[in-house]
Design an enzyme around this catalytic site. Sequence first.
Site, PDB file in Angstrom:
ATOM      1  N   GLU A 240      33.669  28.754  34.856  1.00 40.65           N
ATOM      2  CA  GLU A 240      33.936  30.191  34.550  1.00 40.65           C
ATOM      3  C   GLU A 240      34.956  30.673  35.110  1.00 40.65           C
ATOM      4  O   GLU A 240      35.586  30.077  36.323  1.00 40.65           O
ATOM      5  CB  GLU A 240      32.828  31.130  35.502  1.00 40.65           C
ATOM      6  CG  GLU A 240      31.381  30.833  34.727  1.00 40.65           C
ATOM      7  CD  GLU A 240      30.284  31.846  35.465  1.00 40.65           C
ATOM      8  OE1 GLU A 240      29.917  32.908  34.870  1.00 40.65           O
ATOM      9  OE2 GLU A 240      30.149  31.773  36.620  1.00 40.65           O
ATOM     10  N   HIS A 264      20.776  26.165  35.271  1.00 41.17           N
ATOM     11  CA  HIS A 264      21.452  26.246  34.186  1.00 41.17           C
ATOM     12  C   HIS A 264      21.926  24.647  33.895  1.00 41.17           C
ATOM     13  O   HIS A 264      21.564  24.154  32.882  1.00 41.17           O
ATOM     14  CB  HIS A 264      22.634  26.864  33.905  1.00 41.17           C
ATOM     15  CG  HIS A 264      22.219  28.654  34.399  1.00 41.17           C
ATOM     16  ND1 HIS A 264      21.070  29.038  33.991  1.00 41.17           N
ATOM     17  CD2 HIS A 264      22.983  29.519  35.082  1.00 41.17           C
ATOM     18  CE1 HIS A 264      21.130  30.429  34.532  1.00 41.17           C
ATOM     19  NE2 HIS A 264      22.206  30.557  35.276  1.00 41.17           N
ATOM     20  N   LYS A 369      33.480  28.352  39.777  1.00 41.25           N
ATOM     21  CA  LYS A 369      33.999  29.795  39.443  1.00 41.25           C
ATOM     22  C   LYS A 369      35.504  29.759  39.595  1.00 41.25           C
ATOM     23  O   LYS A 369      36.086  28.736  40.517  1.00 41.25           O
ATOM     24  CB  LYS A 369      33.504  30.657  40.804  1.00 41.25           C
ATOM     25  CG  LYS A 369      32.039  30.825  40.763  1.00 41.25           C
ATOM     26  CD  LYS A 369      31.710  31.830  39.924  1.00 41.25           C
ATOM     27  CE  LYS A 369      29.951  32.277  39.852  1.00 41.25           C
ATOM     28  NZ  LYS A 369      29.617  33.195  38.757  1.00 41.25           N
TER      29      LYS A 369
HETATM   30  C1  BG6 Z   1      24.086  33.650  36.323  1.00 40.81           C
HETATM   31  C2  BG6 Z   1      24.782  33.386  37.487  1.00 40.81           C
HETATM   32  O1  BG6 Z   1      22.754  32.969  36.237  1.00 40.81           O
HETATM   33  O2  BG6 Z   1      24.857  32.980  35.274  1.00 40.81           O
HETATM   34  C3  BG6 Z   1      26.401  33.978  37.339  1.00 40.81           C
HETATM   35  O3  BG6 Z   1      24.049  34.122  38.525  1.00 40.81           O
HETATM   36  C4  BG6 Z   1      26.920  33.529  36.289  1.00 40.81           C
HETATM   37  O4  BG6 Z   1      27.013  33.629  38.735  1.00 40.81           O
HETATM   38  C5  BG6 Z   1      25.927  33.618  34.999  1.00 40.81           C
HETATM   39  O5  BG6 Z   1      28.051  33.987  35.892  1.00 40.81           O
HETATM   40  C6  BG6 Z   1      26.744  32.837  33.720  1.00 40.81           C
HETATM   41  O6  BG6 Z   1      26.014  33.099  32.708  1.00 40.81           O
HETATM   42  P1  BG6 Z   1      26.707  33.118  31.452  1.00 40.81           P
HETATM   43  O7  BG6 Z   1      25.668  33.227  30.198  1.00 40.81           O
HETATM   44  O8  BG6 Z   1      27.608  33.898  31.384  1.00 40.81           O
HETATM   45  O9  BG6 Z   1      27.208  31.566  31.243  1.00 40.81           O
END
Ligand code: BG6
Length: 519
Positions: A240, A264, A369
């Site tokens: 990210e 995830h 991040k």
């Molecule tokens: C969330 C996290 O579960 O998923 C966040 O708490 C993260 O920190 C987010 O930014 C990312 O989700 P996506 O769908 O944008 O990849």
Amino acid sequence: MLDEKKIDPCEEQDTRREVLPPCAFVLFGATGDLTRRKIVPALFDLQLQGLLPEKFVIVAFARRDKTDESFREDLQAAIKEFAPKLPAEGDEWNKFAASVFYHRSNLDDVGGYNRLSDRLKELDNSHGVAGNRLFYIATPPDNFGEIIENLGKARLNEPGLESSWSRLIVEKPFGTDLGTAHELNASLANYFTEKQIYRIDHYLGKETVQNILVLRFANQIFEPLWNNKYVNHIQITVAETLGMEGRGNYFEQSGITRDMVQNHALQVLTLIAMEPPVALSADAVRDEKVKVLKSLRPFSLDDVAKYTVRGQYGKGEVPAKEGETEKAASYREEEGVAEGSDVETYAAFHFHCDNWRWSGVPLYVQAGKRMPKRATEVLIQFKSVPDVLFAKLDCNTVQPNRLVIRIQPDEGASLEIGSKVPGPEMRVEPVRLDFKYGSSFDTPIRDSYQRLILDAMRGDASLFARNDEVEAAWALITPILDAWRDLSCPIFPNYAAGSWGPTAAQDLLQSGEAWHLPK
Ligand code: BG6
């Protein structure tokens, strides 16, 4: 793989044709960020697509002093801010707003839940929602226990009417380690059966994550190669560009491993590594995912030192609008973060899957991040062909095949194969067969919350985590978190915001391997 070809979505899969049962959707955490950013835009978009049940109400349960009318205005403002493409005006909006009700109560007041029960019975009569209740707990985790208990005390865990149902969606984080996840499962089990519980991981609602099973098991060409005979190693990258965005307080308690890896990234890994399930039913799929988690080798203290890398970002430059970059503060300078914080904003792992299929194949996972790009991708790196034929050429550029599954953005997959370069000599170079969702299908990819909310209304838990699955993931991750407390921490910050993580992450890979960096 097909490119640039429009495929009509299969008629049977058009969920518009499905008649969903009536339902009262009861939302805890109704004034929170997740409600505003994700849940309410998802519900409104479902209505716009004609996918919500015909008889449907939303009841927000929260402590602030609001009326039905003022709460509806809040939701309208939230949709305009976070989903500006959705037309939150006119008839569609009025229809949606008319289905929203605000129920004011403290979360720890059982009386408020009894009143909620009465209100739901009134709505059964006035709006025909037939006693079906879908509770959604989207509060901070500290409130989970009291909400579950009070729902139970007010007998809201039981269906409103005979032949109706009561279900509960629980948001993340599901515990902070094995012990707390186990306690939360136990407190849920006091009042709800496992079939009533929907533990959300929004990655499972992503089309591309669901497509992993399709890619693997609806095509004959991959599965015969999907094992340690042909695969050299696998990488999963969850990157990210964002930093804390005001969530520093939360992140200090969490770190990237609890925030993105335990849930995830491991969900993606289990789908990549699992055996074919006997059916697509919730339990058949989850049985196989649990087996993968149980096959992942537990980490000893030495393993943690050898097979994991932690990082934390310092100052740097990150992507901004239109190809530009902007300066970014270090993690320790973010709001809510302790000056000398040792919390990891990047982590990389070398997992070993000790089963028949994957023995000897490294499974690498990295999440971070403030990386240079927002991208979640899986790389399947195949083994090289025997070094006999093309090795004799002057210019031997034969590369091993690589399959890259792009979970997001630019959703799709590409397969790199060797091809002859046109010309009088025999020269081989890698080329890509590329599949893009955007150009292959007319149907746009919707936010993952839409699919998950629909599935909970349908009673399909395949895309939700089961109790043993969550605990198996924590059983793997908790010893790593514990060991990190005991081992000396690297000197943080150890990567610049806008870079691909600490250099130590490279040493995690075997010689000749490199991290796949999403383009
Ligand atoms: C969330 C996290 O579960 O998923 C966040 O708490 C993260 O920190 C987010 O930014 C990312 O989700 P996506 O769908 O944008 O990849």
